[in-house]
Design a protein around this motif. Structure first.
Motif, PDB file in Angstrom:
ATOM      1  N   GLN A 141       0.819  -1.197   0.000  1.00  0.00           N
ATOM      2  CA  GLN A 141       0.000   0.000   0.000  1.00  0.00           C
ATOM      3  C   GLN A 141       0.862   1.259   0.000  1.00  0.00           C
ATOM      4  O   GLN A 141       0.530   2.256  -0.633  1.00  0.00           O
ATOM      5  CB  GLN A 141      -0.911  -0.004   1.218  1.00  0.00           C
ATOM      6  N   GLU A 143       0.139   4.839  -2.280  1.00  0.00           N
ATOM      7  CA  GLU A 143      -0.473   6.022  -1.703  1.00  0.00           C
ATOM      8  C   GLU A 143       0.174   7.350  -2.107  1.00  0.00           C
ATOM      9  O   GLU A 143      -0.537   8.312  -2.381  1.00  0.00           O
ATOM     10  CB  GLU A 143      -0.494   5.887  -0.180  1.00  0.00           C
ATOM     11  N   THR A 179     -10.487   9.929   2.608  1.00  0.00           N
ATOM     12  CA  THR A 179      -9.461   8.924   2.882  1.00  0.00           C
ATOM     13  C   THR A 179      -9.235   8.764   4.375  1.00  0.00           C
ATOM     14  O   THR A 179      -9.083   7.650   4.887  1.00  0.00           O
ATOM     15  CB  THR A 179      -8.144   9.316   2.194  1.00  0.00           C
ATOM     16  N   MET A 228      -7.987   0.232  -0.547  1.00  0.00           N
ATOM     17  CA  MET A 228      -7.270   0.682  -1.748  1.00  0.00           C
ATOM     18  C   MET A 228      -7.216  -0.409  -2.803  1.00  0.00           C
ATOM     19  O   MET A 228      -6.232  -0.523  -3.538  1.00  0.00           O
ATOM     20  CB  MET A 228      -5.861   1.147  -1.387  1.00  0.00           C
ATOM     21  N   GLN A 254      -8.405   1.726  -6.176  1.00  0.00           N
ATOM     22  CA  GLN A 254      -7.696   2.967  -6.495  1.00  0.00           C
ATOM     23  C   GLN A 254      -6.559   2.765  -7.495  1.00  0.00           C
ATOM     24  O   GLN A 254      -6.445   3.540  -8.454  1.00  0.00           O
ATOM     25  CB  GLN A 254      -7.174   3.613  -5.217  1.00  0.00           C
TER      26      GLN A 254
END
Length: 379
Positions: free
Chosen positions: A180, A184, A220, A271, A274
Protein backbone atom coordinates in the motif's frame (compact mmCIF):
# COMPACT_ATOMS: atom_id res chain seq x y z
CA UNK A 1 -7.33 -17.65 24.05
CA UNK A 2 -5.44 -18.14 20.76
CA UNK A 3 -7.02 -16.16 17.86
CA UNK A 4 -8.46 -18.23 14.97
CA UNK A 5 -7.84 -21.55 16.71
CA UNK A 6 -10.15 -21.44 19.80
CA UNK A 7 -7.43 -23.15 21.84
CA UNK A 8 -6.88 -21.83 25.36
CA UNK A 9 -3.54 -22.12 27.11
CA UNK A 10 -3.91 -21.26 30.83
CA UNK A 11 -0.71 -21.17 32.81
CA UNK A 12 0.54 -24.29 34.55
CA UNK A 13 -0.03 -22.97 38.05
CA UNK A 14 -3.69 -22.28 37.31
CA UNK A 15 -4.11 -25.76 35.86
CA UNK A 16 -2.60 -27.35 38.95
CA UNK A 17 -4.09 -25.12 41.61
CA UNK A 18 -7.67 -24.77 40.42
CA UNK A 19 -8.81 -27.64 38.22
CA UNK A 20 -12.54 -27.65 37.51
CA UNK A 21 -14.89 -30.13 39.18
CA UNK A 22 -15.79 -31.65 35.83
CA UNK A 23 -12.15 -32.25 34.99
CA UNK A 24 -11.52 -33.85 38.37
CA UNK A 25 -14.57 -36.11 38.15
CA UNK A 26 -13.76 -37.14 34.58
CA UNK A 27 -10.16 -37.96 35.52
CA UNK A 28 -11.20 -39.84 38.63
CA UNK A 29 -13.79 -41.88 36.70
CA UNK A 30 -11.31 -42.73 33.97
CA UNK A 31 -8.65 -43.76 36.45
CA UNK A 32 -11.19 -45.73 38.51
CA UNK A 33 -12.32 -47.69 35.43
CA UNK A 34 -8.71 -48.57 34.62
CA UNK A 35 -8.07 -49.69 38.21
CA UNK A 36 -11.22 -51.84 38.31
CA UNK A 37 -10.28 -53.60 35.06
CA UNK A 38 -6.72 -54.05 36.30
CA UNK A 39 -7.97 -55.52 39.56
CA UNK A 40 -10.05 -58.07 37.66
CA UNK A 41 -6.98 -59.12 35.70
CA UNK A 42 -4.98 -59.42 38.93
CA UNK A 43 -7.71 -61.60 40.45
CA UNK A 44 -7.69 -63.84 37.38
CA UNK A 45 -3.90 -64.11 37.48
CA UNK A 46 -3.83 -64.95 41.20
CA UNK A 47 -6.54 -67.57 40.76
CA UNK A 48 -4.67 -69.14 37.87
CA UNK A 49 -1.55 -69.25 40.05
CA UNK A 50 -3.43 -71.17 42.75
CA UNK A 51 -3.86 -68.39 45.32
CA UNK A 52 -7.32 -68.84 46.91
CA UNK A 53 -10.58 -68.67 44.95
CA UNK A 54 -11.55 -66.15 42.30
CA UNK A 55 -14.19 -64.38 44.45
CA UNK A 56 -11.79 -63.91 47.34
CA UNK A 57 -9.06 -62.66 45.00
CA UNK A 58 -11.49 -60.32 43.25
CA UNK A 59 -12.79 -58.76 46.48
CA UNK A 60 -9.28 -58.32 47.89
CA UNK A 61 -7.85 -56.90 44.67
CA UNK A 62 -10.72 -54.42 44.21
CA UNK A 63 -10.67 -53.28 47.84
CA UNK A 64 -6.89 -52.86 47.90
CA UNK A 65 -6.59 -51.30 44.43
CA UNK A 66 -9.37 -48.77 44.94
CA UNK A 67 -8.10 -47.86 48.42
CA UNK A 68 -4.61 -47.16 47.06
CA UNK A 69 -6.05 -45.13 44.19
CA UNK A 70 -8.23 -43.08 46.55
CA UNK A 71 -5.39 -42.27 48.94
CA UNK A 72 -3.03 -41.47 46.08
CA UNK A 73 -5.54 -39.14 44.42
CA UNK A 74 -6.32 -37.34 47.68
CA UNK A 75 -2.63 -36.72 48.39
CA UNK A 76 -1.89 -35.70 44.80
CA UNK A 77 -4.86 -33.29 44.74
CA UNK A 78 -3.71 -31.73 48.02
CA UNK A 79 -0.19 -31.17 46.68
CA UNK A 80 -1.54 -29.72 43.43
CA UNK A 81 -3.79 -27.28 45.26
CA UNK A 82 -0.77 -26.02 47.16
CA UNK A 83 1.45 -26.05 44.04
CA UNK A 84 3.82 -28.47 45.82
CA UNK A 85 3.70 -31.52 43.58
CA UNK A 86 7.27 -32.63 42.82
CA UNK A 87 8.89 -35.90 41.82
CA UNK A 88 10.31 -36.79 45.27
CA UNK A 89 7.06 -35.91 47.03
CA UNK A 90 5.07 -37.98 44.55
CA UNK A 91 7.35 -40.97 45.22
CA UNK A 92 6.81 -40.62 48.99
CA UNK A 93 3.06 -40.33 48.44
CA UNK A 94 3.09 -43.49 46.32
CA UNK A 95 4.89 -45.49 49.01
CA UNK A 96 2.53 -44.29 51.74
CA UNK A 97 -0.52 -44.88 49.55
CA UNK A 98 0.60 -48.45 48.82
CA UNK A 99 1.26 -49.25 52.49
CA UNK A 100 -1.83 -47.61 53.94
CA UNK A 101 -4.08 -48.55 51.00
CA UNK A 102 -3.03 -52.19 51.22
CA UNK A 103 -3.80 -52.31 54.95
CA UNK A 104 -7.11 -50.49 54.51
CA UNK A 105 -8.10 -52.63 51.54
CA UNK A 106 -7.29 -55.91 53.29
CA UNK A 107 -9.30 -54.81 56.30
CA UNK A 108 -12.33 -53.90 54.15
CA UNK A 109 -12.10 -57.15 52.15
CA UNK A 110 -11.80 -59.23 55.35
CA UNK A 111 -14.96 -57.65 56.71
CA UNK A 112 -16.84 -58.20 53.46
CA UNK A 113 -15.77 -61.84 53.20
CA UNK A 114 -16.08 -62.62 56.91
CA UNK A 115 -12.39 -63.51 57.25
CA UNK A 116 -10.54 -62.93 60.48
CA UNK A 117 -8.19 -59.96 60.52
CA UNK A 118 -5.36 -62.15 61.89
CA UNK A 119 -5.51 -64.28 58.74
CA UNK A 120 -5.89 -61.27 56.48
CA UNK A 121 -2.75 -59.63 57.90
CA UNK A 122 -0.54 -62.74 57.92
CA UNK A 123 3.03 -62.13 56.80
CA UNK A 124 2.70 -64.22 53.64
CA UNK A 125 -0.49 -62.45 52.64
CA UNK A 126 0.97 -59.02 53.30
CA UNK A 127 4.09 -59.77 51.24
CA UNK A 128 2.02 -60.94 48.27
CA UNK A 129 -0.27 -57.94 48.56
CA UNK A 130 2.68 -55.55 48.72
CA UNK A 131 4.31 -56.85 45.55
CA UNK A 132 1.08 -56.92 43.58
CA UNK A 133 0.06 -53.46 44.81
CA UNK A 134 3.49 -51.99 44.00
CA UNK A 135 3.48 -53.43 40.47
CA UNK A 136 -0.08 -52.32 39.77
CA UNK A 137 0.50 -48.83 41.17
CA UNK A 138 3.63 -48.35 39.08
CA UNK A 139 1.76 -49.43 35.95
CA UNK A 140 -1.13 -47.09 36.63
CA UNK A 141 1.24 -44.23 37.49
CA UNK A 142 3.20 -44.82 34.28
CA UNK A 143 -0.05 -44.76 32.32
CA UNK A 144 -1.12 -41.50 33.94
CA UNK A 145 2.30 -39.93 33.34
CA UNK A 146 2.18 -41.02 29.70
CA UNK A 147 -1.23 -39.41 29.19
CA UNK A 148 -0.04 -36.21 30.85
CA UNK A 149 3.07 -36.15 28.69
CA UNK A 150 1.02 -36.72 25.55
CA UNK A 151 -1.31 -33.87 26.56
CA UNK A 152 1.67 -31.57 27.14
CA UNK A 153 3.15 -32.46 23.76
CA UNK A 154 -0.21 -31.90 22.06
CA UNK A 155 -0.47 -28.51 23.73
CA UNK A 156 3.06 -27.67 22.62
CA UNK A 157 2.25 -28.63 19.03
CA UNK A 158 -0.91 -26.51 19.12
CA UNK A 159 1.01 -23.59 20.60
CA UNK A 160 3.73 -23.89 17.95
CA UNK A 161 1.11 -24.02 15.20
CA UNK A 162 -0.54 -20.89 16.56
CA UNK A 163 2.78 -19.07 16.81
CA UNK A 164 3.52 -19.98 13.21
CA UNK A 165 0.08 -18.76 12.15
CA UNK A 166 0.55 -15.52 14.09
CA UNK A 167 3.96 -14.98 12.46
CA UNK A 168 2.46 -15.57 9.02
CA UNK A 169 -0.36 -13.12 9.72
CA UNK A 170 2.15 -10.53 10.92
CA UNK A 171 4.28 -11.04 7.82
CA UNK A 172 1.18 -10.75 5.64
CA UNK A 173 0.13 -7.53 7.36
CA UNK A 174 3.60 -6.06 6.91
CA UNK A 175 3.62 -7.13 3.27
CA UNK A 176 0.25 -5.53 2.57
CA UNK A 177 1.33 -2.36 4.35
CA UNK A 178 4.47 -2.19 2.20
CA UNK A 179 2.45 -2.75 -0.96
CA UNK A 180 0.00 0.00 0.00
CA UNK A 181 2.86 2.37 0.79
CA UNK A 182 4.04 2.07 -2.83
CA UNK A 183 0.64 3.25 -4.09
CA UNK A 184 -0.47 6.02 -1.70
CA UNK A 185 2.10 8.82 -2.44
CA UNK A 186 1.74 8.70 -6.25
CA UNK A 187 -1.60 10.48 -6.54
CA UNK A 188 -0.85 13.07 -3.86
CA UNK A 189 2.49 14.15 -5.34
CA UNK A 190 1.02 14.64 -8.83
CA UNK A 191 -1.88 16.66 -7.44
CA UNK A 192 0.40 18.90 -5.39
CA UNK A 193 2.57 19.53 -8.44
CA UNK A 194 -0.49 20.58 -10.45
CA UNK A 195 -1.73 22.76 -7.60
CA UNK A 196 1.67 24.48 -7.42
CA UNK A 197 1.50 25.42 -11.10
CA UNK A 198 -2.12 26.62 -10.90
CA UNK A 199 -1.55 28.94 -7.93
CA UNK A 200 0.28 31.39 -10.19
CA UNK A 201 -1.52 30.82 -13.50
CA UNK A 202 -5.14 30.24 -12.43
CA UNK A 203 -5.85 30.97 -8.73
CA UNK A 204 -9.64 30.31 -8.90
CA UNK A 205 -9.05 26.88 -10.41
CA UNK A 206 -6.32 26.25 -7.85
CA UNK A 207 -8.82 26.98 -5.07
CA UNK A 208 -11.32 24.56 -6.64
CA UNK A 209 -8.61 21.92 -6.94
CA UNK A 210 -7.60 22.49 -3.34
CA UNK A 211 -11.23 22.06 -2.24
CA UNK A 212 -11.50 18.79 -4.19
CA UNK A 213 -8.19 17.60 -2.74
CA UNK A 214 -9.43 18.44 0.76
CA UNK A 215 -12.58 16.37 0.12
CA UNK A 216 -10.44 13.46 -1.06
CA UNK A 217 -8.13 13.61 1.96
CA UNK A 218 -11.11 13.87 4.31
CA UNK A 219 -12.74 10.84 2.68
CA UNK A 220 -9.46 8.92 2.88
CA UNK A 221 -9.05 9.83 6.56
CA UNK A 222 -12.59 8.70 7.36
CA UNK A 223 -11.93 5.42 5.55
CA UNK A 224 -8.71 4.86 7.52
CA UNK A 225 -10.58 5.32 10.81
CA UNK A 226 -13.36 2.92 9.90
CA UNK A 227 -13.25 -0.55 11.45
CA UNK A 228 -13.75 -2.10 8.00
CA UNK A 229 -13.65 -0.57 4.55
CA UNK A 230 -16.83 -1.29 2.65
CA UNK A 231 -17.39 -0.77 -1.04
CA UNK A 232 -19.47 2.30 -0.17
CA UNK A 233 -16.48 3.85 1.59
CA UNK A 234 -14.12 2.86 -1.21
CA UNK A 235 -16.43 4.32 -3.88
CA UNK A 236 -16.64 7.55 -1.85
CA UNK A 237 -12.85 7.81 -1.91
CA UNK A 238 -12.80 7.08 -5.65
CA UNK A 239 -15.41 9.77 -6.27
CA UNK A 240 -13.29 12.33 -4.44
CA UNK A 241 -10.13 11.19 -6.25
CA UNK A 242 -11.73 11.35 -9.69
CA UNK A 243 -13.10 14.80 -8.89
CA UNK A 244 -9.54 15.97 -8.24
CA UNK A 245 -8.37 14.46 -11.54
CA UNK A 246 -11.30 16.06 -13.33
CA UNK A 247 -10.09 19.42 -11.99
CA UNK A 248 -6.59 18.69 -13.28
CA UNK A 249 -7.54 17.26 -16.66
CA UNK A 250 -10.66 19.29 -17.31
CA UNK A 251 -13.45 18.26 -19.71
CA UNK A 252 -11.27 15.54 -21.23
CA UNK A 253 -12.26 13.29 -18.31
CA UNK A 254 -15.75 11.92 -17.67
CA UNK A 255 -16.55 9.25 -15.13
CA UNK A 256 -19.40 7.32 -13.51
CA UNK A 257 -19.61 5.23 -10.35
CA UNK A 258 -22.21 2.45 -10.19
CA UNK A 259 -22.61 0.79 -6.78
CA UNK A 260 -25.81 -1.28 -6.28
CA UNK A 261 -27.34 -1.37 -2.81
CA UNK A 262 -26.68 -5.09 -2.40
CA UNK A 263 -22.94 -4.43 -2.77
CA UNK A 264 -22.56 -1.23 -0.75
CA UNK A 265 -21.93 -2.90 2.61
CA UNK A 266 -19.55 -5.58 1.38
CA UNK A 267 -16.12 -5.24 3.07
CA UNK A 268 -13.11 -5.30 0.75
CA UNK A 269 -9.35 -4.80 1.16
CA UNK A 270 -8.43 -1.11 1.41
CA UNK A 271 -7.27 0.68 -1.75
CA UNK A 272 -8.26 -2.26 -3.93
CA UNK A 273 -9.77 -0.21 -6.76
CA UNK A 274 -7.70 2.97 -6.50
CA UNK A 275 -4.62 1.60 -8.34
CA UNK A 276 -6.90 0.26 -11.11
CA UNK A 277 -8.48 3.68 -11.53
CA UNK A 278 -5.06 5.34 -11.49
CA UNK A 279 -3.89 2.87 -14.14
CA UNK A 280 -6.89 3.74 -16.31
CA UNK A 281 -6.14 7.44 -15.90
CA UNK A 282 -2.46 7.09 -16.68
CA UNK A 283 -2.64 4.73 -19.66
CA UNK A 284 -6.17 5.30 -20.90
CA UNK A 285 -7.13 8.96 -20.43
CA UNK A 286 -4.18 11.26 -19.79
CA UNK A 287 -2.26 10.09 -22.85
CA UNK A 288 -5.20 10.56 -25.24
CA UNK A 289 -5.63 14.03 -26.75
CA UNK A 290 -9.41 13.62 -26.87
CA UNK A 291 -9.53 12.27 -23.32
CA UNK A 292 -12.11 9.64 -22.43
CA UNK A 293 -14.26 8.23 -19.69
CA UNK A 294 -13.87 5.86 -16.76
CA UNK A 295 -16.71 3.73 -15.39
CA UNK A 296 -16.38 1.92 -12.07
CA UNK A 297 -18.99 -0.75 -11.31
CA UNK A 298 -19.77 -3.40 -8.70
CA UNK A 299 -22.05 -6.40 -9.28
CA UNK A 300 -22.94 -9.63 -7.47
CA UNK A 301 -22.54 -12.69 -9.67
CA UNK A 302 -23.56 -15.98 -8.01
CA UNK A 303 -21.12 -16.50 -5.11
CA UNK A 304 -18.78 -13.71 -6.23
CA UNK A 305 -18.68 -9.96 -6.49
CA UNK A 306 -17.24 -8.45 -9.67
CA UNK A 307 -15.55 -5.04 -9.50
CA UNK A 308 -14.79 -3.50 -12.90
CA UNK A 309 -12.91 -0.40 -13.98
CA UNK A 310 -13.60 0.42 -17.64
CA UNK A 311 -11.79 3.06 -19.64
CA UNK A 312 -12.09 4.22 -23.26
CA UNK A 313 -8.38 4.71 -23.86
CA UNK A 314 -6.16 3.00 -26.46
CA UNK A 315 -6.29 -0.33 -24.62
CA UNK A 316 -3.64 -2.96 -25.23
CA UNK A 317 -2.32 -1.07 -28.20
CA UNK A 318 -0.96 1.75 -26.08
CA UNK A 319 2.09 -0.06 -24.75
CA UNK A 320 2.29 -3.52 -26.36
CA UNK A 321 3.92 -6.19 -24.21
CA UNK A 322 3.70 -4.19 -20.98
CA UNK A 323 -0.02 -4.26 -20.20
CA UNK A 324 -0.67 -5.62 -16.74
CA UNK A 325 2.96 -5.22 -15.65
CA UNK A 326 2.65 -1.84 -13.95
CA UNK A 327 3.33 -1.51 -10.23
CA UNK A 328 -0.33 -0.78 -9.46
CA UNK A 329 -1.63 -3.91 -11.19
CA UNK A 330 1.19 -6.03 -9.80
CA UNK A 331 0.36 -4.83 -6.29
CA UNK A 332 -3.32 -5.62 -6.74
CA UNK A 333 -2.50 -9.14 -7.95
CA UNK A 334 -0.11 -9.75 -5.06
CA UNK A 335 -2.63 -8.51 -2.49
CA UNK A 336 -5.39 -10.68 -3.93
CA UNK A 337 -3.10 -13.71 -3.89
CA UNK A 338 -2.04 -13.00 -0.30
CA UNK A 339 -5.61 -12.52 0.95
CA UNK A 340 -7.65 -14.96 -1.14
CA UNK A 341 -5.24 -17.35 -2.84
CA UNK A 342 -6.70 -18.74 -6.06
CA UNK A 343 -10.26 -17.78 -5.11
CA UNK A 344 -9.82 -14.21 -6.37
CA UNK A 345 -8.54 -12.90 -9.68
CA UNK A 346 -7.70 -9.79 -11.68
CA UNK A 347 -8.39 -9.95 -15.41
CA UNK A 348 -7.59 -7.41 -18.13
CA UNK A 349 -9.97 -7.52 -21.10
CA UNK A 350 -10.04 -5.49 -24.31
CA UNK A 351 -12.93 -3.02 -24.25
CA UNK A 352 -14.58 -2.99 -27.67
CA UNK A 353 -14.24 -0.78 -29.67
CA UNK A 354 -11.34 0.67 -27.67
CA UNK A 355 -10.12 0.82 -24.12
CA UNK A 356 -9.54 -1.68 -21.35
CA UNK A 357 -11.62 -3.47 -18.72
CA UNK A 358 -9.95 -4.40 -15.42
CA UNK A 359 -12.16 -6.89 -13.56
CA UNK A 360 -11.56 -8.03 -9.99
CA UNK A 361 -13.52 -11.08 -8.84
CA UNK A 362 -13.79 -11.76 -5.12
CA UNK A 363 -15.45 -14.71 -3.33
CA UNK A 364 -18.36 -13.42 -1.27
CA UNK A 365 -17.93 -15.91 1.57
CA UNK A 366 -14.34 -14.82 2.26
CA UNK A 367 -14.51 -11.06 1.89
CA UNK A 368 -15.07 -10.52 5.62
CA UNK A 369 -12.03 -12.57 6.68
CA UNK A 370 -9.80 -10.96 4.08
CA UNK A 371 -10.98 -7.52 5.10
CA UNK A 372 -10.07 -8.27 8.72
CA UNK A 373 -6.52 -9.24 7.72
CA UNK A 374 -6.24 -6.15 5.55
CA UNK A 375 -7.51 -4.01 8.42
CA UNK A 376 -4.67 -5.32 10.63
CA UNK A 377 -2.17 -4.11 8.05
CA UNK A 378 -3.47 -0.57 8.52
CA UNK A 379 -3.38 -0.53 12.33
Amino acid sequence: MIPGTHVEFPNAAARLSAPSANVLLAGFAREGAIVVVGNVLIAVALTAAGFHGFIDNLVFSQAIGLSIMLLLDIARFYLQRHNALTGPRLAIVMVLAIVLGSALGRGIASVLLGIGLRHAFATKELALTGWVALTATLLVTWYGWSRTRIAELSEQVARTAWQKEAAERTALSARLQALQAQIEPHFLFNTLATLDSLIASDPPRARDLLASLNRFLRATLEASRAQSETLAVQFKVLDAMLAVHAMRIGPRLAYTLDLPRDCADLPVPPMLLQPLVENALKHGIQGAVEGGRIDVRAQRVDEHVDLTVIDTGPGFGATPGTQGAGIGLVNVRERLAALYGEQASLMLIENVPHGLVARVRLPLRNVVDASAVAQESRS
